[in-house]
Design a protein around this motif. Structure first.
Motif, PDB file in Angstrom:
ATOM      1  N   THR A  19       3.274  45.985  19.493  1.00 30.34           N
ATOM      2  CA  THR A  19       3.394  46.414  20.887  1.00 30.34           C
ATOM      3  C   THR A  19       2.475  45.554  21.747  1.00 30.34           C
ATOM      4  OG1 THR A  19       3.882  48.674  20.191  1.00 30.34           O
ATOM      5  CG2 THR A  19       3.182  48.359  22.477  1.00 30.34           C
ATOM      6  N   LYS A  20       3.048  44.932  22.759  1.00 34.31           N
ATOM      7  CA  LYS A  20       2.269  44.008  23.583  1.00 34.31           C
ATOM      8  C   LYS A  20       1.203  44.745  24.400  1.00 34.31           C
ATOM      9  CE  LYS A  20       5.351  40.074  24.074  1.00 34.31           C
ATOM     10  NZ  LYS A  20       6.029  39.149  25.000  1.00 34.31           N
ATOM     11  N   HIS A 206      11.072  48.998  19.734  1.00 37.00           N
ATOM     12  CA  HIS A 206      10.148  48.315  18.828  1.00 37.00           C
ATOM     13  C   HIS A 206      10.673  46.982  18.317  1.00 37.00           C
ATOM     14  CE1 HIS A 206      11.811  49.033  14.663  1.00 37.00           C
ATOM     15  NE2 HIS A 206      12.554  49.883  15.348  1.00 37.00           N
ATOM     16  N   LYS A 207      11.901  46.635  18.686  1.00 36.48           N
ATOM     17  CA  LYS A 207      12.434  45.321  18.334  1.00 36.48           C
ATOM     18  C   LYS A 207      12.044  44.254  19.351  1.00 36.48           C
ATOM     19  CE  LYS A 207      14.793  46.940  14.789  1.00 36.48           C
ATOM     20  NZ  LYS A 207      14.490  46.623  13.383  1.00 36.48           N
ATOM     21  N   PHE A 208      11.575  44.679  20.535  1.00 29.07           N
ATOM     22  CA  PHE A 208      11.179  43.696  21.548  1.00 29.07           C
ATOM     23  C   PHE A 208       9.800  44.027  22.120  1.00 29.07           C
ATOM     24  CE2 PHE A 208      14.493  46.555  23.214  1.00 29.07           C
ATOM     25  CZ  PHE A 208      13.830  47.206  24.245  1.00 29.07           C
ATOM     26  N   GLY A 252      10.453  50.726  29.069  1.00 24.86           N
ATOM     27  CA  GLY A 252      10.792  50.076  30.328  1.00 24.86           C
ATOM     28  C   GLY A 252      10.018  48.799  30.554  1.00 24.86           C
ATOM     29  N   ARG A 253       8.719  48.849  30.315  1.00 20.24           N
ATOM     30  CA  ARG A 253       7.897  47.652  30.516  1.00 20.24           C
ATOM     31  C   ARG A 253       8.240  46.570  29.501  1.00 20.24           C
ATOM     32  NH1 ARG A 253       6.081  43.835  33.267  1.00 20.24           N
ATOM     33  NH2 ARG A 253       3.877  43.256  33.121  1.00 20.24           N
ATOM     34  N   ALA A 254       8.493  46.972  28.253  1.00 18.29           N
ATOM     35  CA  ALA A 254       8.801  46.000  27.201  1.00 18.29           C
ATOM     36  C   ALA A 254      10.112  45.272  27.482  1.00 18.29           C
ATOM     37  CB  ALA A 254       8.859  46.694  25.843  1.00 18.29           C
ATOM     38  N   ASP A 361       6.449  36.418  18.596  1.00 18.38           N
ATOM     39  CA  ASP A 361       5.285  36.029  19.385  1.00 18.38           C
ATOM     40  C   ASP A 361       3.995  36.048  18.584  1.00 18.38           C
ATOM     41  OD1 ASP A 361       7.004  35.734  21.442  1.00 18.38           O
ATOM     42  OD2 ASP A 361       6.279  37.395  22.653  1.00 18.38           O
ATOM     43  N   ALA A 362       4.036  36.594  17.385  1.00 20.16           N
ATOM     44  CA  ALA A 362       2.857  36.570  16.519  1.00 20.16           C
ATOM     45  C   ALA A 362       2.723  35.248  15.779  1.00 20.16           C
ATOM     46  CB  ALA A 362       2.916  37.719  15.505  1.00 20.16           C
TER      47      ALA A 362
END
Length: 400
Positions: A19-20, A206-208, A252-254, A361-362
């Motif tokens: 989670t970003k 959780h996929k994005f 929503g934010r993700a 992104d990791a």
């Protein structure tokens, strides 16, 4: 570089993402400061309600939908179940036939199997060697009793992207509802539900880079859909249960972040993916890439290695700090390999030796270097002890 010096390498982003920080920051106030039930009438409900509706708008904007067509639920599996069972139960007087493919996620396949036990008929279309379904076969499968076509936007195992817009047009022209499981596609493939003829779409945060346990179902206005979860009036009377406000806000934010620059994000991932694919195929004999060579997710690299088992590959990679996954179901008490790989025509013995590496992104170029350093050694060691590996002399003789 020794294993002790190498930080753990996570290459299983198709399974889940972290989670970003920006998503966590957006969620945090709704755990304690704005903790009220958004469906209540008192003042404590105001801010939570605003958060939920803002997220609904963010999801709608990402899909080219309207906020009134977005319904929040517990994740992709629930959304798939709701879409398929909901359409079937609401339209059974009009028809009892569903068209899907042999490579869908089990959330779709098992739901269709359940409906078959209730008297519905399901056509499971085949795919080609790359995992793509032929839109022409979709059209041929539709009958006067067909009420739903369900085809995933992108495959979770081999990364193949389906011709969704063509299938959507066919379904619309035939007056049949079209559902797509877009759990792997959202944030990776541009989606416009109107342009693609999509009537129902499943997604999961959780996929994005969003939180787990929260997803959404897009339902085109006017589509007939029976409720799946009963008990309350939440989600405009369509999905019972007190709203998971922090999760909804995080979703929503993700999705806002994930769809802001899909093209730029894909360029970075595809460059690493292509280098990874070339390096593996060049370094490891008797290896092959699974899935479409170009029409595939930018982060997906799925391989099969002859003479070895996927579970053994995972265990040895994990010992070296690399997290990946396999299409083989050995670790889930089943001796059957991936249904997706078998559907592409891969023999059982090769499907058992599969490995999925999915970037995100990791990851960095150094991670790709490390995998290319470790993987050939892992496959080589496993082949040395595998009873499936042919003797060296015999192998050379066959090659000649």
């Amino acid at each position: 570089m020794s294993n002790q010096d190498q930080r753990p390498v996570y290459m299983d982003h198709a399974a889940t993402t972290f989670t970003k920080p920006e998503v966590l920051a957006a969620m945090e106030p709704y755990f304690s400061r704005y903790f009220g039930n958004p469906s209540s009438l008192y003042r404590f409900a105001g801010e939570p309600r605003k958060g939920v509706e803002a997220a609904r708008g963010q999801v709608a904007a990402a899909l080219g939908a309207t906020p009134g067509e977005i319904y929040f639920c517990a994740g992709g599996s629930e959304a798939d179940n709701w879409a398929i069972k909901g359409v079937a139960l609401a339209n059974h007087k009009r028809g009892d036939h569903i068209v899907t493919t042999a490579i869908e996620h089990h959330a779709v396949l098992h739901t269709c199997e359940w409906l078959e036990k209730q008297g519905f008929s399901v056509t499971y279309l085949p795919v080609d060697k790359f995992g793509r379904v032929d839109p022409g076969e979709v059209e041929e499968a539709i009958t006067g009793r067909t009420i739903l076509v369900s085809v995933m936007a992108a495959n979770n195992e081999i990364g193949t992207v389906q011709p969704i817009a063509r299938i959507g047009k066919i379904a619309r022209d035939r007056g049949v509802l079209f559902h797509t499981d877009a759990v792997q596609a959202v944030g990776a493939v541009p989606i416009d539900v109107d342009a693609m003829g999509i009537d129902l779409l499943s997604l999961s945060a959780h996929k994005f880079y969003g939180p787990k346990g929260i997803g959404a179902l897009y339902v085109r206005r006017g589509s007939r859909l029976e409720n799946l979860v009963h008990g309350g009036g939440q989600e405009r009377g369509r999905r019972a249960g007190t709203e998971n406000v922090p999760g909804i806000v995080g979703l929503g934010r993700a999705i806002e972040l994930a769809t802001a620059d899909i093209e730029g994000h894909n360029r970075r991932l595809a460059a690493m993916r292509d280098r990874l694919i070339r390096g593996v195929l060049d370094a490891i004999p008797d290896s092959r890439l699974n899935g479409h060579p170009t029409e595939r997710l930018a982060n997906n690299a799925n391989f099969s290695f002859r003479y070895v088992e996927g579970e053994s590959i995972l265990l040895m990679l994990d010992a070296r700090g690399i997290a990946a996954s396999t299409g083989s179901a050995c670790s889930s008490a089943s001796l059957e390999p991936s249904h997706v790989l078998l559907a592409t025509g891969l023999p059982h013995e090769e499907a058992h030796g599969s490995l999925r590496l999915t970037l995100g992104d990791a990851n960095s170029e150094e991670d790709v270097d490390y995998v290319l350093e470790v993987l050939p050694d892992v496959i080589g060691r496993l082949r040395q002890i595998s009873p499936l590996t042919p003797p060296a002399g015999k192998k050379v003789q066959e090659a000649e």
